[in-house]
Design a protein around this motif. Sequence first.
Motif, PDB file in Angstrom:
ATOM      1  N   THR A   1      34.217 -71.502  21.383  1.00 38.71           N
ATOM      2  CA  THR A   1      34.880 -72.209  22.400  1.00 38.71           C
ATOM      3  C   THR A   1      33.989 -72.373  23.609  1.00 38.71           C
TER       4      THR A   1
ATOM      5  N   MET B   1      38.392 -69.363  12.663  1.00 37.74           N
ATOM      6  CA  MET B   1      38.950 -70.501  12.276  1.00 37.74           C
ATOM      7  C   MET B   1      38.861 -70.891  10.879  1.00 37.74           C
TER       8      MET B   1
ATOM      9  N   ARG C   1      34.795 -75.426  18.645  1.00 39.15           N
ATOM     10  CA  ARG C   1      36.178 -75.321  18.826  1.00 39.15           C
ATOM     11  C   ARG C   1      36.202 -75.754  20.562  1.00 39.15           C
TER      12      ARG C   1
ATOM     13  N   GLY D   1      34.330 -70.073  15.105  1.00 34.81           N
ATOM     14  CA  GLY D   1      34.456 -70.871  16.103  1.00 34.81           C
ATOM     15  C   GLY D   1      34.057 -70.508  17.414  1.00 34.81           C
TER      16      GLY D   1
ATOM     17  N   PHE E   1      43.129 -76.985  17.307  1.00 28.03           N
ATOM     18  CA  PHE E   1      42.433 -75.922  17.586  1.00 28.03           C
ATOM     19  C   PHE E   1      43.255 -74.655  18.195  1.00 28.03           C
TER      20      PHE E   1
ATOM     21  N   SER F   1      37.512 -79.267  27.981  1.00 24.12           N
ATOM     22  CA  SER F   1      38.097 -78.491  26.840  1.00 24.12           C
ATOM     23  C   SER F   1      39.620 -77.943  27.538  1.00 24.12           C
TER      24      SER F   1
ATOM     25  N   GLU G   1      40.647 -81.614  16.664  1.00 28.48           N
ATOM     26  CA  GLU G   1      40.855 -80.718  18.141  1.00 28.48           C
ATOM     27  C   GLU G   1      42.268 -80.688  18.378  1.00 28.48           C
TER      28      GLU G   1
END
Length: 366
Positions: A305, A191, A159, A303, A203, A38, A200
């Motif tokens: 993360t 989101m 996300r 979303g 994002f 990520s 992606e």
Amino acid sequence: MTLHIAGAGMAGLCAAARARELGLETVVWEKGDRAGGSMLLSSCVVWRYLDADAFRQECPHGDPRLQAQLIERLDEGIAWLRSLGAEVVWEETGNPRTLGVRFDPRSLTDALVRAAGEVRLSEAFPDDAAPLLLATGGFQGDRELVREHIAPAGELLLRANRWSTGDGLKLALARGAGASAGLGEFYGRAMPAPPAAVPEERFVELAQLYGARALVLDDAGEEFAPEQISWSETDLVQAIARRPNAQAWYVVDEEALAVEIRGRTVREMVLAARDAGGDVLLPNELGIDLPSTYAYAVHVVAGITHTIGGIRIDDRARVLDVDGEPLEGLYAAGADAGGIAAGGYASGLASALVFGRLAAETAASA
Ligand SMILES: Cc1cc2nc3c(=O)[nH]c(=O)nc-3n(C[C@H](O)[C@H](O)[C@H](O)COP(=O)(O)OP(=O)(O)OC[C@H]3O[C@@H](n4cnc5c(N)ncnc54)[C@H](O)[C@@H]3O)c2cc1C
């Protein structure tokens, strides 16, 4: 000795690079077909609160020893990343509550990969690898684990990288590890809700960051936002996750549209949601009586993360069992290591950097 590292994201790559400096052999196992996890998708702001007291206030349920380590060790960690050649694009965070820098995510990933030695792409870590650092990035990608611990009222939008499915947590629990505080918490963003397309690479750009400037209604038209929404809006996003469909409407007036939040106006964020195919309505289309000053109603979904709870560790990144004793040869860092920011939100990249490096140092001195 070879240190096995599960995950070639922020924590795993930092650990590998540091372990090699300290003379260890390393192998980094990466389930995905690229390195960077990520981190590569992120805004890449690596930051901390000003001091340990401020950290405590912002994240009151986090482990104070882990928070103290983060405050003490982050600045040298950032200097070390620079020394590896990672490019800094902002010398400050733009937030008076925090200190840190913003890296270019591609440059940071490349610098770490260069320093990390052997990285085996598309190979999940073997369960019997030892000693082993778990740095698989949390469990947000696993629907079952999310349902069990976070229990959203609808489908959350992932996300994050798609490979972080709690493999580190599952292995640690199977070996008797304890769980940290905050297992039901997560960091995320509102989101654009389906039918919006949220690939992606969008994002960062599609995050709707103006909940505190909006009238927030759930899908049944009920207002529900926390009275004092936190600066990061993490509490609001978690609240959305628990409303019907894990969705909400952000209703904004003309005045709010002109407000700039972290470099973008609210209008730009609303238009980005519309551009992605999201539902952006005129308030009268919502079918509720609203003052005519409102300009738009934007449909958002919570979303996710990364998870905030996870494996319990000590301040040397050793995995602790349910009695608080270290499990031999097992370490965790990054989003796999939980309980640092419980009750609030703190930089995931910062904890991955600090505890990834610490794990390497602990393994080297074992
Ligand atoms: C859009 C976006 C914006 C963000 N902005 C910021 C920001 O500005 N500041 C900030 O601090 N944080 C930010 N973050 C969060 C930050 O990216 C994460 O907190 C950080 O990357 C966590 O590091 P990690 O090493 O735990 O996980 P990751 O960097 O995600 O790495 C985990 C790696 O483990 C791999 N993996 C998973 N399972 C296995 C397995 N079984 N075997 C081997 N490998 C496995 C994954 O493929 C992945 O490569 C953002 C994230 C996103 C998505």
